[in-house]
Design an enzyme around this catalytic site. Structure first.
Site, short mmCIF file in Angstrom:
data_model
loop_
_atom_site.label_atom_id
_atom_site.label_comp_id
_atom_site.label_asym_id
_atom_site.label_seq_id
_atom_site.Cartn_x
_atom_site.Cartn_y
_atom_site.Cartn_z
N LYS A 56 -16.06 75.59 25.47
CA LYS A 56 -15.46 74.72 24.45
C LYS A 56 -14.77 75.57 23.38
O LYS A 56 -15.00 76.79 23.29
CB LYS A 56 -16.58 73.88 23.81
CG LYS A 56 -17.65 74.72 23.13
CD LYS A 56 -18.92 73.93 22.89
CE LYS A 56 -19.94 74.81 22.17
NZ LYS A 56 -21.21 74.13 21.98
N TYR A 276 -5.99 90.68 -6.07
CA TYR A 276 -6.04 89.47 -6.89
C TYR A 276 -7.26 89.46 -7.80
O TYR A 276 -8.35 89.88 -7.40
CB TYR A 276 -6.15 88.24 -5.99
CG TYR A 276 -4.86 87.83 -5.32
CD1 TYR A 276 -3.72 87.54 -6.07
CD2 TYR A 276 -4.79 87.73 -3.94
CE1 TYR A 276 -2.54 87.16 -5.44
CE2 TYR A 276 -3.62 87.34 -3.31
CZ TYR A 276 -2.49 87.06 -4.07
OH TYR A 276 -1.34 86.68 -3.45
C1 LIG Z 1 -22.16 75.03 22.40
C2 LIG Z 1 -23.30 74.51 23.15
C3 LIG Z 1 -23.96 75.35 24.07
C4 LIG Z 1 -23.71 76.83 24.15
O1 LIG Z 1 -24.36 77.40 23.05
P1 LIG Z 1 -24.47 78.98 22.78
O2 LIG Z 1 -25.43 79.06 21.65
O3 LIG Z 1 -23.11 79.44 22.41
O4 LIG Z 1 -24.95 79.61 24.02
C5 LIG Z 1 -24.94 74.76 24.86
N1 LIG Z 1 -25.27 73.46 24.72
C6 LIG Z 1 -24.68 72.63 23.82
C7 LIG Z 1 -25.09 71.22 23.73
C8 LIG Z 1 -23.69 73.15 22.99
O5 LIG Z 1 -23.11 72.34 22.09
#
Ligand SMILES: *Cc1c(COP(=O)(O)O)cnc(C)c1O
Length: 391
Positions: A56, A276
């Site tokens: 994702k 800044y």
């Molecule tokens: C993003 C996600 C994962 C992967 O998580 P990591 O901590 O990056 O390994 C797994 N399960 C769900 C439901 C997630 O949202």
């Protein structure tokens, strides 16, 4: 192996004319072989369970398409994205993969989801009715996952909803349940009592639902003991080299390196300030390098030089050099007084992430997690991908 089976150099995205190492402020190198090695390491840990991959958010900012291709070549067959738009993009590249949508079924998206052969992980009673109704209309028992909540109180059916569905609901028979998942709240702390409590709730809820494969482990769960592995694990951050368990050494290979270009070096006299709001005052005559990466590129403004115990550094000319003054949108200022001038010069390169500075270091300096560092890496870098092993 016959001649025809000798792996060809696998295709990876190339820098564009606009974003080359000469024209971009920073170069981001993504080692697809390291991602493959990390995948094989995790897959090797989970025995008979299948190892999937969370890709994702553009594979945590690293480029979903090349990353997914490399993972597929390493043997990964099940992929997790959050949204239908991500799933559809992935489907074009991997026509055979199993793709789950962790965000569930967005209202009105069932048609699109089915058309792209994606599996929503249904996480509420409303989503289940919408999917069931769609399946009845189509007269097809389409596949989907089910998300049960075991304590994180984010997505997922509550215990009473599971009981209610199991007792009375014909909706569950309208589609094919391929996976039951839940998510750990404290997975990054492997000994937190809540992890075991969630496993116990998971087992109770699964027993009420039709038989299906089960999955609870993200990266942290995958690196935890076998009780967390069930039938399928779904790591993300560990594949990309980030630290998943807070109090353990990180066993994963680093995937990302990031180099910024020195725009110029100037002398700043003792007593003068840099940047800044004049937040940083020179205590000695100093050489300050201006490096062409800023908060618009994901080098967070909170990495600004300060008197915090652990300040942000870059690595240049064999040395760590501290970030001083405010991080600007397009640049940072770094104290290179102690760096040999053949490195601290216009056109020199400074490591921001790489062999000396891990993604975890940068995250710690910024008071955040490696996930946020990776997903914030901006669109202005020249991205260089290493080839991946085609098998
Ligand atoms: C993003 C996600 C994962 C992967 O998580 P990591 O901590 O990056 O390994 C797994 N399960 C769900 C439901 C997630 O949202």
């Amino acid at each position: 192996m016959s001649d025809t089976e000798i792996p060809e150099e696998a295709p990876v995205p190339q820098p564009t004319e606009e974003l080359s190492s000469e024209t971009a402020g920073g170069t981001l190198m993504i080692d697809l072989r390291a991602i493959q090695a990390n995948y094989r390491y995790l897959a090797g840990r989970v025995g008979r369970a299948e190892c999937g991959a969370a890709v994702k958010a553009d594979a945590y900012g690293l480029g979903m398409i090349p990353v997914a291709q490399a993972l597929w070549a390493a043997g990964c067959r099940t992929f997790f994205v959050a949204l239908p738009c991500e799933g559809a993009k992935l489907r074009k590249t991997l026509p055979e993969a199993t793709i789950y949508l962790l965000g569930g079924l967005l209202p009105g998206s069932a048609d699109f989801v089915a058309e792209h052969n994606l599996q929503p992980v249904l996480s509420s009673v409303e989503e289940i009715s919408e999917w069931a109704q769609f399946c009845r209309q189509q007269d097809r028992r389409l596949p989907a996952g089910i998300h049960v909540d075991t304590g994180i109180n984010r997505l997922g059916l509550s215990r009473s909803q599971v009981e209610c569905l199991a007792a009375s609901h014909k909706d569950l028979r309208a589609f094919r349940i391929t996976l039951i998942i839940s998510h750990l709240a404290c997975g990054d702390m492997p000994n937190a009592p809540m992890n075991r409590e969630q496993l116990a709730v998971f087992d109770r809820l699964r027993a009420l639902l039709p038989e299906a494969r089960a999955s609870i482990a993200n990266s942290a769960g995958t690196l935890n003991v076998a009780d967390f592995h069930y039938d399928l694990v779904r790591p993300g951050i560990a594949l990309y080299g980030g630290k998943a368990l807070i109090d353990r050494a990180n066993p994963m290979k680093q995937v990302v390196s990031l180099y910024g270009t020195v725009l110029s070096v100037r002398e700043v006299k003792a007593g003068e300030t840099v940047g800044y709001s004049a937040t940083w005052k020179c205590e000695r005559n100093s050489q300050i390098a201006i490096i062409s990466v800023g908060y618009a590129d994901g080098f967070f403004r909170c990495l600004s030089g300060s008197s915090r115990s652990e300040r942000a550094h870059v690595f240049i000319g064999g040395q760590f050099a501290p970030v001083v003054g405010r991080v600007s949108m397009d640049m940072i200022t770094v104290d290179v007084t102690d760096v040999p001038s053949e490195f601290a010069r216009r056109g020199g390169r400074a490591e921001l992430i790489g062999p000396h500075i891990t993604v975890d270091d940068l995250a710690r300096w910024a008071g955040t997690i490696p996930y946020e560092v990776l997903t914030a890496l901006g669109p202005r870098y020249c991205r260089l991908y290493s080839p991946y092993d085609p098998r």
